[in-house]
Design a protein around this motif. Structure first.
Motif, short mmCIF file in Angstrom:
data_model
loop_
_atom_site.label_atom_id
_atom_site.label_comp_id
_atom_site.label_asym_id
_atom_site.label_seq_id
_atom_site.Cartn_x
_atom_site.Cartn_y
_atom_site.Cartn_z
N VAL A 90 4.31 2.14 1.02
CA VAL A 90 5.51 2.76 0.46
C VAL A 90 6.07 1.89 -0.66
O VAL A 90 6.44 2.37 -1.74
CB VAL A 90 6.57 2.99 1.55
N LEU A 91 6.11 0.58 -0.42
CA LEU A 91 6.69 -0.34 -1.42
C LEU A 91 5.93 -0.28 -2.74
O LEU A 91 6.53 -0.10 -3.79
CB LEU A 91 6.68 -1.76 -0.86
N VAL A 92 4.61 -0.46 -2.69
CA VAL A 92 3.88 -0.53 -3.95
C VAL A 92 3.92 0.81 -4.68
O VAL A 92 3.95 0.84 -5.92
CB VAL A 92 2.43 -1.01 -3.74
N THR A 93 3.95 1.91 -3.94
CA THR A 93 4.03 3.22 -4.59
C THR A 93 5.42 3.45 -5.17
O THR A 93 5.56 3.88 -6.33
CB THR A 93 3.68 4.34 -3.58
N LEU A 94 6.43 3.17 -4.39
CA LEU A 94 7.82 3.37 -4.83
C LEU A 94 8.16 2.51 -6.04
O LEU A 94 8.81 2.96 -6.98
CB LEU A 94 8.76 3.06 -3.66
N TYR A 95 7.70 1.26 -6.03
CA TYR A 95 8.03 0.33 -7.10
C TYR A 95 7.02 0.36 -8.25
O TYR A 95 7.21 -0.31 -9.26
CB TYR A 95 8.12 -1.09 -6.55
N GLY A 96 5.96 1.14 -8.08
CA GLY A 96 4.97 1.25 -9.14
C GLY A 96 4.15 0.00 -9.35
O GLY A 96 3.78 -0.33 -10.48
N LEU A 97 3.81 -0.70 -8.26
CA LEU A 97 3.05 -1.94 -8.34
C LEU A 97 1.61 -1.71 -7.88
O LEU A 97 1.35 -0.80 -7.09
CB LEU A 97 3.71 -3.02 -7.47
N PRO A 98 0.68 -2.53 -8.31
CA PRO A 98 -0.70 -2.39 -7.86
C PRO A 98 -0.81 -2.64 -6.35
O PRO A 98 -0.22 -3.58 -5.83
CB PRO A 98 -1.46 -3.47 -8.64
N LYS A 99 -1.58 -1.80 -5.66
CA LYS A 99 -1.76 -1.98 -4.23
C LYS A 99 -2.35 -3.35 -3.91
O LYS A 99 -2.05 -3.94 -2.87
CB LYS A 99 -2.66 -0.89 -3.67
N SER A 100 -3.15 -3.86 -4.82
CA SER A 100 -3.80 -5.16 -4.59
C SER A 100 -2.80 -6.31 -4.56
O SER A 100 -3.11 -7.40 -4.07
CB SER A 100 -4.85 -5.42 -5.66
N ASP A 101 -1.58 -6.09 -5.08
CA ASP A 101 -0.57 -7.16 -5.11
C ASP A 101 0.26 -7.23 -3.84
O ASP A 101 1.04 -8.18 -3.66
CB ASP A 101 0.36 -6.97 -6.31
#
Length: 414
Positions: A156-167
């Motif tokens: 949810v975090l990486v999708t919501l914040y628009g960050l790479p899943k790998s991070d």
């Protein structure tokens, strides 16, 4: 008795593995014998009764949030330049501010967490939870922490914040070291250096993301916060970056432990899991109840701004007070049979998500994740059970943030 667990309040050592593993007997002793207790290790007063904790959480004039200097100084914490930088940046966090500064920053940072915004996230959260449950359904055994409780808020975090899943693992590692230091690690001095280093790494990372969103806006939360405005006011880049870091921790770490602690409690007290399955309308109440019963945030600290007397103890201006929410939520003076989960409980007012102006900004998202998770799991893996041959394990690394490292479970099919 063993280290950390005592029959007298004077002998209690809160910064001990025994208390980290199960703080509730110690909380009960303090509530009964020493509801205002001075702790030498933490260099502050420990308040454990519901009325005292709830009142202090709402009295930001007497119990100020401007406490980072005292927190950083506990246990002779590292006074190096990195730690001084940590203090400077953390001074601007929402949860280290009082009104009116806090009001200004929170208004800007809360854009994206309105009830409508949370409702708009329901399809995203439902899809993430359903995909993870698909993977679990295909297996007979799994670990509910890495396979589910960690994975839901991470995705949810990486999708919501628009960050790479790998991070996600990198961000989590930084958050964990900061959290352990602020939460009261067994060795406060030793945990200060890694916390300062992680804060700097995370600030550098987020500064780059903010610059990218200014140049190329996207449909994500960071873009909305970069462009957030309230009556012509905007957050400066460092101010935004520092509070974005805090917001990520608030919307991520709390959700991991809400899911993990909640599932352990419900599956251990099986009658409540069966009731939840039979009547899905109880699920929102179940989320509130597990927040009360074994909340992810066990305490909040405050700086006392004037001399006060509580239960015959003089708490002096300039001292630190620890408001133990986990103890307040099991106070029998407030909650009937408090050491049991009751998903149909009628008493309200738990402080698992705080109270007053500092009520958890990520509360709506945490509740959404909790309700979605319990709904999907109880429907699709109704015989979900704890593994009998593999005991669960608590992280047991700090006093403030309570959560599991492992929670082995089975589908119950075999």
């Amino acid at each position: 008795m063993s280290d950390g667990v005592s029959s007298t309040a004077e002998d209690i050592r809160l910064l001990s593995t025994e208390v980290f593993l199960d703080p509730y007997p110690t909380y009960a002793l303090l509530r009964d014998k020493a509801p205002a207790h001075w702790d030498e290790q933490l260099n502050g007063w420990i308040l454990t009764r519901y009325d005292d904790v709830a009142e202090a959480l709402r009295d930001h004039e007497t119990f100020s949030s401007r406490r980072i200097g005292l927190l950083a100084a506990r246990g002779g914490a590292d006074p190096s330049p990195p730690m001084r930088q940590f203090i400077r940046l953390a001074t601007g966090w929402m949860w280290m501010l009082d009104p009116p500064e806090h009001t200004r920053v929170r208004k800007l940072m809360s854009q994206g967490f309105s009830p409508r915004d949370i409702r708009n996230l329901e399809p995203l959260v439902s899809e993430i939870v359903a995909d993870l449950v698909d993977e679990m359904v295909a297996k007979d055994e799994f670990d509910l922490i890495p396979d589910f409780s960690y994975a839901v808020p991470a995705l949810v975090l990486v999708t919501l914040y628009g960050l790479p899943k790998s991070d996600a693992p990198l961000i989590t590692r930084w958050c964990d070291t900061i959290k352990v230091f602020l939460g009261g690690a067994p060795d406060l001095a030793a945990s200060g250096g890694p916390a300062a280093e992680s804060l700097q790494h995370m600030m550098t990372y987020l500064t780059g993301v903010i610059a990218e969103r200014r140049a190329e806006p996207r449909d994500d939360l960071i873009t909305r916060l970069v462009h957030a405005e309230e009556d012509g006011d905007r957050l400066a880049d460092e101010e935004l970056c520092s509070n974005l870091l805090l917001l990520m921790v608030a919307t991520f770490e709390t959700s991991i432990d809400l899911l993990g602690n909640g599932l352990l409690g419900l599956l251990s007290q099986r009658d409540q899991w069966e009731l939840l399955k039979a009547d899905p309308t109880t699920i929102p109440g179940a989320v509130e109840e597990v927040l009360r019963y074994d909340g992810p945030v066990q305490l909040t600290h405050r700086l006392v701004t004037r001399d006060v007397e509580i239960h015959g103890q003089r708490i002096a201006k300039g001292q630190l007070a620890y408001l133990v929410r986990g103890a307040a939520n099991r106070d029998p003076a407030k909650f009937r049979d408090p050491d049991r989960i009751d998903i149909r409980r009628t008493e309200t007012g738990h402080v698992g998500l705080g109270a007053g102006v500092h009520y958890c900004i990520g509360a709506g998202l945490a509740r959404l994740e909790g309700v979605t998770a319990l709904t999907e799991l109880s429907r699709r893996i109704p015989d979900l059970s704890l593994a009998t041959d593999k005991p669960h394990r608590w992280r047991a690394d700090n006093l403030q943030f309570r959560g599991l490292a492992t929670l082995p479970a089975t589908s119950g099919r075999s």
